[in-house]
Scaffold this motif. Structure first.
Motif, PDB file in Angstrom:
ATOM      1  N   GLY A   1      34.049  52.125  41.068  1.00  0.00           N
ATOM      2  CA  GLY A   1      32.632  51.974  40.751  1.00  0.00           C
ATOM      3  C   GLY A   1      32.152  50.557  40.555  1.00  0.00           C
ATOM      4  N   LEU A   2      32.989  49.563  40.788  1.00  0.00           N
ATOM      5  CA  LEU A   2      32.561  48.179  40.616  1.00  0.00           C
ATOM      6  C   LEU A   2      31.690  47.742  41.795  1.00  0.00           C
ATOM      7  N   THR A   3      30.659  46.982  41.492  1.00  0.00           N
ATOM      8  CA  THR A   3      29.842  46.393  42.545  1.00  0.00           C
ATOM      9  C   THR A   3      30.576  45.205  43.151  1.00  0.00           C
ATOM     10  N   GLN A   4      29.970  44.597  44.160  1.00  0.00           N
ATOM     11  CA  GLN A   4      30.596  43.441  44.786  1.00  0.00           C
ATOM     12  C   GLN A   4      30.779  42.302  43.786  1.00  0.00           C
ATOM     13  N   TYR A   5      29.764  42.097  42.927  1.00  0.00           N
ATOM     14  CA  TYR A   5      29.885  41.060  41.901  1.00  0.00           C
ATOM     15  C   TYR A   5      30.952  41.442  40.876  1.00  0.00           C
ATOM     16  N   GLY A   6      31.037  42.725  40.554  1.00  0.00           N
ATOM     17  CA  GLY A   6      32.058  43.176  39.618  1.00  0.00           C
ATOM     18  C   GLY A   6      33.456  42.953  40.168  1.00  0.00           C
ATOM     19  N   VAL A   7      33.632  43.206  41.451  1.00  0.00           N
ATOM     20  CA  VAL A   7      34.939  42.966  42.090  1.00  0.00           C
ATOM     21  C   VAL A   7      35.290  41.485  42.023  1.00  0.00           C
ATOM     22  N   LEU A   8      34.293  40.626  42.280  1.00  0.00           N
ATOM     23  CA  LEU A   8      34.541  39.188  42.268  1.00  0.00           C
ATOM     24  C   LEU A   8      34.931  38.700  40.877  1.00  0.00           C
ATOM     25  N   PHE A   9      34.145  39.092  39.865  1.00  0.00           N
ATOM     26  CA  PHE A   9      34.342  38.534  38.527  1.00  0.00           C
ATOM     27  C   PHE A   9      35.428  39.240  37.725  1.00  0.00           C
ATOM     28  N   ARG A  10      35.695  40.506  38.030  1.00  0.00           N
ATOM     29  CA  ARG A  10      36.653  41.256  37.214  1.00  0.00           C
ATOM     30  C   ARG A  10      38.002  41.474  37.895  1.00  0.00           C
ATOM     31  N   VAL A  11      38.060  41.240  39.209  1.00  0.00           N
ATOM     32  CA  VAL A  11      39.320  41.440  39.929  1.00  0.00           C
ATOM     33  C   VAL A  11      39.778  40.169  40.621  1.00  0.00           C
ATOM     34  N   VAL A  12      38.907  39.608  41.449  1.00  0.00           N
ATOM     35  CA  VAL A  12      39.309  38.480  42.289  1.00  0.00           C
ATOM     36  C   VAL A  12      39.546  37.211  41.470  1.00  0.00           C
ATOM     37  N   LEU A  13      38.571  36.806  40.667  1.00  0.00           N
ATOM     38  CA  LEU A  13      38.706  35.549  39.927  1.00  0.00           C
ATOM     39  C   LEU A  13      39.860  35.561  38.913  1.00  0.00           C
ATOM     40  N   PRO A  14      40.084  36.661  38.171  1.00  0.00           N
ATOM     41  CA  PRO A  14      41.258  36.655  37.278  1.00  0.00           C
ATOM     42  C   PRO A  14      42.581  36.471  38.005  1.00  0.00           C
ATOM     43  N   LEU A  15      42.642  36.863  39.285  1.00  0.00           N
ATOM     44  CA  LEU A  15      43.855  36.683  40.070  1.00  0.00           C
ATOM     45  C   LEU A  15      43.878  35.342  40.805  1.00  0.00           C
ATOM     46  N   SER A  16      42.850  34.535  40.590  1.00  0.00           N
ATOM     47  CA  SER A  16      42.726  33.268  41.321  1.00  0.00           C
ATOM     48  C   SER A  16      42.760  32.069  40.384  1.00  0.00           C
ATOM     49  N   LYS A  17      43.436  32.203  39.259  1.00  0.00           N
ATOM     50  CA  LYS A  17      43.436  31.124  38.264  1.00  0.00           C
ATOM     51  C   LYS A  17      44.014  29.831  38.816  1.00  0.00           C
ATOM     52  N   ALA A  18      45.048  29.924  39.641  1.00  0.00           N
ATOM     53  CA  ALA A  18      45.684  28.713  40.165  1.00  0.00           C
ATOM     54  C   ALA A  18      44.730  27.926  41.046  1.00  0.00           C
ATOM     55  N   ILE A  19      44.100  28.590  42.002  1.00  0.00           N
ATOM     56  CA  ILE A  19      43.205  27.888  42.917  1.00  0.00           C
ATOM     57  C   ILE A  19      41.943  27.427  42.203  1.00  0.00           C
ATOM     58  N   VAL A  20      41.458  28.215  41.246  1.00  0.00           N
ATOM     59  CA  VAL A  20      40.262  27.832  40.499  1.00  0.00           C
ATOM     60  C   VAL A  20      40.544  26.600  39.646  1.00  0.00           C
ATOM     61  N   ALA A  21      41.687  26.580  38.963  1.00  0.00           N
ATOM     62  CA  ALA A  21      42.043  25.414  38.145  1.00  0.00           C
ATOM     63  C   ALA A  21      42.204  24.170  39.007  1.00  0.00           C
ATOM     64  N   THR A  22      42.788  24.328  40.181  1.00  0.00           N
ATOM     65  CA  THR A  22      42.959  23.194  41.087  1.00  0.00           C
ATOM     66  C   THR A  22      41.616  22.653  41.537  1.00  0.00           C
ATOM     67  N   MET A  23      40.709  23.542  41.917  1.00  0.00           N
ATOM     68  CA  MET A  23      39.391  23.099  42.365  1.00  0.00           C
ATOM     69  C   MET A  23      38.594  22.464  41.234  1.00  0.00           C
TER      70      MET A  23
END
Length: 309
Positions: free
Chosen positions: A195-217
């Motif tokens: 039931g997650l929207t596209q924004y929900g998928v981004l903020f609740r699934v994708v970004l938590p799994l992208s800590k390494a690349i986010v910290a680097t950027m």
């Protein structure tokens, strides 16, 4: 014959042939050479900064005679006292912190959302948007058109003239895009089924799994914004809006009169001798403090965003 027997006996006892042991010795020699070579490279890289630190604490006579190398000579902190007592320095320092935080936040929001969108292979016009981004890596409007644009938008002498023009780095954008493309689609599909929207998928699934690349950027953008000076030099006229890099640039260019900052006749020579090195040291301290905490994300973040399965 004896050599073959020795090889078989060695393999039976240790699981390794004698020729493999010779290769391992060669590898050991290579590692020693590699270590020595890298230590030399590190020393050549660190030496200029150590020399700057040494000069910042050295006295005028030793600096002018070229006797300062890795360690201070004639310990002196007069210039540090002068700079730290200068209200302009602290005002510009605060501006730099503000510009870096705001610019990095804007850059991360725009880069992350843009990269996530163009990472979707079913996005209509995906190639067009990627082409526009790549096009800007090689071509731009030029200095005068950019200046006219910023002026016509009313952003001169404001924070927006510093933080907006270079909000997206295409290099960082492509790295994040590649990272998002390699993320398993099953995770996003499962989240969408829940039931997650596209924004929900981004903020609740994708970004938590992208800590390494986010910290680097974040670190890439923060360092670039902290060191940036040309945008402020071009679009800001009010000294109270200058970042500390402009303060440093004025010191190096000789545009600042040290005597007007409260120096006395006795210490003008000392201040002129090492004011550049003192200002450089004070400018880079925050970035040096941040690096150790995020350095571990460098390799993993860049590799995750650059290697395709």
């Amino acid at each position: 014959m004896n050599g073959a027997l020795l090889n078989r006996q060695a393999k039976k006892d240790t699981g390794v042939l004698l020729k493999d042991m010779k290769e391992s010795r060669g590898m050991k020699a290579f590692r020693i050479f590699n270590l020595a070579f890298l230590l030399v490279v590190v020393f050549l890289t660190v030496y200029p900064f150590l020399n700057i630190i040494a000069q910042s604490f050295s006295s005028e006579g030793f600096i002018n005679s070229g006797q300062v190398n890795l360690f201070p000579r004639g310990f002196n902190v007069e210039t540090y006292k002068l700079i730290l007592a200068d209200s302009t320095f602290w005002n510009n320092y605060g501006n730099t912190v503000l510009y870096t935080v705001v610019a990095t936040a804007i850059s991360m929001v725009l880069t992350t959302t843009f990269a996530y969108a163009i990472a979707k292979k079913d996005l209509k016009g995906r190639s067009f948007f990627i082409g526009i981004a790549v096009f800007t890596m090689f071509f731009n409007g030029g200095l005068i058109p950019n200046y006219v644009l910023i002026s016509s938008l009313g952003m001169r002498d404001s924070i927006w003239a510093v933080v907006l023009p270079n909000a997206i780095s295409v290099f960082n954008l492509l790295i994040m895009k590649s990272f998002f493309e390699n993320m398993p689609r099953e995770l996003e599909e499962a989240a969408a089924i829940d039931g997650l929207t596209q924004y929900g998928v981004l903020f609740r699934v994708v970004l938590p799994l992208s800590k390494a690349i986010v910290a680097t950027m974040v670190l890439f953008y923060a360092v670039a914004n902290w060191n940036s000076w040309f945008q402020a030099f071009l679009y800001l006229d009010k000294p109270e809006l200058f970042p500390v890099t402009i303060y440093l640039r004025n010191m190096i260019a000789g545009a600042s009169n040290t005597a007007s900052a409260g120096s006395t006749v006795e210490n003008v020579g000392q201040i002129a001798a090492n004011i550049q090195s003192v200002t450089i040291v004070l400018t880079v301290i925050p970035i040096l403090c941040v690096y150790p905490f995020v350095q571990k994300y460098f390799f993993s973040g860049i590799m995750l965003g650059s290697v395709k399965e």
